[in-house]
Every structure is written in C-alpha cells, then in structure tokens.
Design a protein around this motif. Structure first.
Motif, PDB file in Angstrom:
ATOM      1  N   THR A 110       0.837  -1.196   0.000  1.00  0.00           N
ATOM      2  CA  THR A 110       0.000   0.000   0.000  1.00  0.00           C
ATOM      3  C   THR A 110       0.875   1.250   0.000  1.00  0.00           C
ATOM      4  N   ALA A 111       1.903   1.241   0.834  1.00  0.00           N
ATOM      5  CA  ALA A 111       2.813   2.386   0.893  1.00  0.00           C
ATOM      6  C   ALA A 111       3.471   2.623  -0.458  1.00  0.00           C
ATOM      7  N   TRP A 112       3.920   1.557  -1.089  1.00  0.00           N
ATOM      8  CA  TRP A 112       4.607   1.664  -2.388  1.00  0.00           C
ATOM      9  C   TRP A 112       3.677   2.253  -3.444  1.00  0.00           C
ATOM     10  N   ALA A 113       2.475   1.692  -3.564  1.00  0.00           N
ATOM     11  CA  ALA A 113       1.533   2.173  -4.573  1.00  0.00           C
ATOM     12  C   ALA A 113       1.103   3.607  -4.291  1.00  0.00           C
ATOM     13  N   ALA A 173       4.887   6.384  12.002  1.00  0.00           N
ATOM     14  CA  ALA A 173       5.562   5.279  12.687  1.00  0.00           C
ATOM     15  C   ALA A 173       4.807   3.967  12.560  1.00  0.00           C
ATOM     16  N   GLY A 174       3.654   3.997  11.886  1.00  0.00           N
ATOM     17  CA  GLY A 174       2.863   2.788  11.708  1.00  0.00           C
ATOM     18  C   GLY A 174       3.376   1.926  10.580  1.00  0.00           C
ATOM     19  N   ALA A 175       2.673   0.820  10.344  1.00  0.00           N
ATOM     20  CA  ALA A 175       3.122  -0.152   9.352  1.00  0.00           C
ATOM     21  C   ALA A 175       3.177   0.452   7.958  1.00  0.00           C
ATOM     22  N   VAL A 176       2.159   1.220   7.571  1.00  0.00           N
ATOM     23  CA  VAL A 176       2.166   1.869   6.265  1.00  0.00           C
ATOM     24  C   VAL A 176       3.082   3.084   6.276  1.00  0.00           C
ATOM     25  N   GLY A 177       2.887   3.945   7.253  1.00  0.00           N
ATOM     26  CA  GLY A 177       3.620   5.204   7.289  1.00  0.00           C
ATOM     27  C   GLY A 177       5.125   5.047   7.318  1.00  0.00           C
ATOM     28  N   SER A 178       5.623   4.085   8.095  1.00  0.00           N
ATOM     29  CA  SER A 178       7.072   3.908   8.191  1.00  0.00           C
ATOM     30  C   SER A 178       7.670   3.467   6.870  1.00  0.00           C
ATOM     31  N   HIS A 216       0.442  23.644  -6.224  1.00  0.00           N
ATOM     32  CA  HIS A 216       0.337  22.409  -7.008  1.00  0.00           C
ATOM     33  C   HIS A 216       0.750  21.169  -6.191  1.00  0.00           C
ATOM     34  N   GLY A 217       0.596  21.261  -4.877  1.00  0.00           N
ATOM     35  CA  GLY A 217       0.907  20.119  -4.020  1.00  0.00           C
ATOM     36  C   GLY A 217      -0.085  18.988  -4.209  1.00  0.00           C
ATOM     37  N   ARG A 218       0.364  17.783  -3.862  1.00  0.00           N
ATOM     38  CA  ARG A 218      -0.473  16.582  -3.999  1.00  0.00           C
ATOM     39  C   ARG A 218      -0.731  15.976  -2.627  1.00  0.00           C
ATOM     40  N   ILE A 219      -1.977  15.590  -2.406  1.00  0.00           N
ATOM     41  CA  ILE A 219      -2.369  14.947  -1.146  1.00  0.00           C
ATOM     42  C   ILE A 219      -2.897  13.553  -1.471  1.00  0.00           C
ATOM     43  N   VAL A 220      -2.325  12.553  -0.826  1.00  0.00           N
ATOM     44  CA  VAL A 220      -2.735  11.161  -1.007  1.00  0.00           C
ATOM     45  C   VAL A 220      -3.439  10.710   0.269  1.00  0.00           C
ATOM     46  N   LEU A 221      -4.692  10.300   0.146  1.00  0.00           N
ATOM     47  CA  LEU A 221      -5.478   9.861   1.300  1.00  0.00           C
ATOM     48  C   LEU A 221      -5.474   8.345   1.356  1.00  0.00           C
ATOM     49  N   CYS A 222      -4.821   7.809   2.381  1.00  0.00           N
ATOM     50  CA  CYS A 222      -4.736   6.358   2.564  1.00  0.00           C
ATOM     51  C   CYS A 222      -5.619   5.883   3.708  1.00  0.00           C
ATOM     52  N   GLY A 223      -5.724   6.670   4.769  1.00  0.00           N
ATOM     53  CA  GLY A 223      -6.519   6.277   5.931  1.00  0.00           C
ATOM     54  C   GLY A 223      -6.955   7.502   6.708  1.00  0.00           C
ATOM     55  N   SER A 224      -7.885   7.296   7.626  1.00  0.00           N
ATOM     56  CA  SER A 224      -8.366   8.390   8.487  1.00  0.00           C
ATOM     57  C   SER A 224      -8.649   7.842   9.876  1.00  0.00           C
ATOM     58  N   LEU A 275      -5.308  -0.331  -2.137  1.00  0.00           N
ATOM     59  CA  LEU A 275      -4.389  -1.224  -2.841  1.00  0.00           C
ATOM     60  C   LEU A 275      -5.104  -2.063  -3.892  1.00  0.00           C
ATOM     61  N   LEU A 276      -6.376  -2.380  -3.666  1.00  0.00           N
ATOM     62  CA  LEU A 276      -7.108  -3.236  -4.604  1.00  0.00           C
ATOM     63  C   LEU A 276      -7.140  -2.656  -6.014  1.00  0.00           C
ATOM     64  N   ASP A 277      -6.992  -1.333  -6.132  1.00  0.00           N
ATOM     65  CA  ASP A 277      -6.986  -0.709  -7.455  1.00  0.00           C
ATOM     66  C   ASP A 277      -5.640  -0.826  -8.157  1.00  0.00           C
ATOM     67  N   HIS A 278      -4.637  -1.367  -7.463  1.00  0.00           N
ATOM     68  CA  HIS A 278      -3.282  -1.388  -8.018  1.00  0.00           C
ATOM     69  C   HIS A 278      -2.657  -2.779  -7.922  1.00  0.00           C
ATOM     70  N   LEU A 279      -3.495  -3.801  -7.954  1.00  0.00           N
ATOM     71  CA  LEU A 279      -2.975  -5.159  -7.813  1.00  0.00           C
ATOM     72  C   LEU A 279      -2.052  -5.552  -8.961  1.00  0.00           C
TER      73      LEU A 279
END
Length: 338
Positions: free
Chosen positions: A136-139, A159-164, A241-249, A280-284
């Motif tokens: 998920t982090a990679w994609a 510091a979490g599993a994705v964030g780190s 022109h910054g980009r924001i990626v929303l992975c979790g809340s 991640l399901l969109d990037h399998l």
C-alpha cells in the motif's frame, strides 16, 4: 473432532470498538473434502490493520461489510494442510484474508486467490515488511503520489506499518521527509531508524507551528493516514500544485458521528492542490513490481521495520484494540500458539 477456534463479530461497534463487540464461538474444523482448486489452511500468524474497523460497519464501502456471527475478517499467514490445487502444495505458506480462526477453506471459485509466500520469506515478513501495508505504501507514494527527487514529503501516522514504509520509500526516491507520530519514542524511530529529516510529535507539539518551521516553502506531497486536524494542518502548509494522497483516516474510525471536515478547503483552489484517495485493490497489477523492489531493498539492508508480536488465540481482540491506543510498536501481529 478437531476444534476450529473462532472469534466472530458479535455486534457492530458503535463508536469506540471494544472487547464486547466480539465473541468466541468455536466450531468443528472444516472437513477437508475439497473441491477442485480449493485448499485447507491452518493460520499461524494474524495481522491487524485499522481498516478492519471500517469493515465492521454496515454502511457501504470498498469491501462487503463483515457478517455478524462470522469470523472477523483479517489477514493471516497460514500453512497449507490439504490441497486440491497444484499451485498451493501442502506444507507451503500462503497469506490472505483468512479471518480470526484456526482453519479456513480458501481459493474457492470467485474468491481472491491466496498469495503464495516465496521460499525464504518468513511468515512475519510476509505479513509485515513485505505484506499489504508495504505494498500500500509503495503504490500510494509512487503511483498515486508520484514522488519525485527533491520533493518535500509529509507523512502522518508515520511510525505505523504503512507510514514507516512511506517514509523510507520516499527517502529512497530522493525526497526529504517529515514524519508525524505520537510520542517522543516513535519520533526518535522516524529520524534515527527510518531516515526522516524531522519528526513532529502531535501529542506534545503544535503541528501547524512545526510545519511552518520545517517546511517554509510548503509541502509538495502529503501522505495521510490520519485525517481530521492533521489533514487540516497539512492543507494549510501545502506548496503550490501540491499533492495529497489519502490512505486512511484513523482519527475518525471510532467516531459515533462523522466529524466535520477541514475548514480550509478553499486553499485547495487558490493553491491548485490535488487530493486523491486510493486503496491497494486498485493497483494489484503493480504488486509483482512492488514486491520485487521491496524485497530488493530489504535484502540490501535499505529497509528497516518493526513487528509487535503478541501471542495466544484468546488475546486476538485485545491485540486488535492496540491499534487504536497507540500501544503497538510497529506492525501488529499475533502468533497463534497451539
């Protein structure tokens, strides 16, 4: 009779998820009278993710809600103990959403196929540093965020599993990285172990003030795992022109009522910002490439990771709750000791 221990969803949580939302209801092990293509697995290690909380709600989402009375949906690394599928020989390990139970029949027609764990990869690695969180982090940071060398990247829940993993992947792609985490110890990890340029302790520091100091020219790319006030603070310090990626809340997963959104969305217009959610399901289709690169970095000693391993079947619900109190020290796992 061989017992199949199971933790099931007893009721849909209202607000903060608690131990009473789960019940242990054991059953007989599935009879290994498998149809062609199916396999019987025995779970050895379970993985825990904040997204599981959303799957417990009745409302529509990107996955079908968990059914009441059924084993709680969750990731596991399991051993194949019977097989009618030559792709999954007995004795090999696989990972997938096999649930909070000892045994499961998987690889049924129409279901997502289990992922075969490569030879030489330990179960803890299969669910941790090489598992879904890292993919998920990679994609998210590479494909969705389009990280570039020289970017100023901000990561919440760093510091979490994705964030780190996001912190490290961004750094390996030439970005300077600022992480946000809770507590001095986790902030120390971000800088000393994961290579962040700086870390912000949201529990003891004013995030907006620190962002102004650390990113005076603005944030080019924000990878958000938290939402809420952290998202609002980040929007207020994005570069043009910054980009924001929303992975979790995760800040709102246990809210009884939806909280109000950021009050500064007008900045997205004036600064021409983009914001995109993803799963991640969109990037399998990218999983093989991502897995190969992650494993290469790991073998070269370029990735650092932590796993928090709890033990014992009866500890499963309490281990899940650790995700929402900040007790977990890295990727949360549990070993199903016999």
């Amino acid at each position: 009779m061989t017992l199949n221990r199971r933790w099931v969803l007893a009721r849909r949580p209202v607000g903060q998820v608690g131990l009473d939302d789960f019940a242990r209801i054991d059953a007989e092990m599935p009879v290994p009278d498998l149809a062609k293509g199916e396999i019987l697995v025995r779970n050895r290690i379970l993985g825990f993710d904040p997204a599981q909380r959303g799957w417990m709600d009745k409302g529509a989402g990107y996955m079908t809600p968990m059914a009441l009375g059924e084993p709680v949906r969750g990731s596991a690394c399991a051993e194949v103990i019977a097989s009618q599928n030559p792709a999954y020989p007995v004795g090999r390990f696989v990972r997938g959403l096999f649930g909070w139970q000892d045994y499961a029949v998987v690889a049924r027609a129409g279901e997502t196929a289990p992922i075969l764990v490569p030879e030489g990869v330990q179960p803890e690695e299969a669910l941790g540093v090489l598992g879904a969180a890292s993919l998920t982090a990679w994609a998210g940071i590479k494909t969705v965020g389009g990280v570039k060398s020289g970017d100023c990247v901000l990561v919440s829940g760093a510091a979490g599993a994705v964030g780190s993993m996001v912190v490290q992947i961004a750094r390996l792609n030439g970005a300077r990285v600022i992480g946000i985490a809770g507590g001095t110890e986790k902030c120390r990890w971000l800088v000393e172990d994961y290579g962040a340029e700086a870390a912000i302790d949201y529990r003891n520091e004013d995030v907006a003030v620190r962002l102004a100091d650390l990113a005076p020219d603005g944030i080019d790319l924000f990878f958000d795992n938290v939402g809420g006030d952290i998202l609002e603070a980040a929007i207020g310090h994005m570069a043009f022109h910054g980009r924001i990626v929303l992975c979790g809340s995760i800040s709102g997963y246990n809210d009884e009522q939806p909280s109000s959104g950021p009050c500064n969305l007008s900045r997205m217009i004036s600064y021409r910002l983009s914001m995109q959610g993803f799963i991640l399901l969109d990037h399998l289709d990218q999983v093989p490439t991502a897995s190969a690169e992650l494993r290469g970095w790991l073998e070269a000693g370029k990735l650092r990771y932590r796993t928090d391993i709890q033990h014992g079947f009866d500890a499963i619900p309490a281990t899940f709750l650790r995700l929402f109190t900040g007790e977990n020290q890295g990727k949360q796992l549990l070993r199903l000791d016999a």
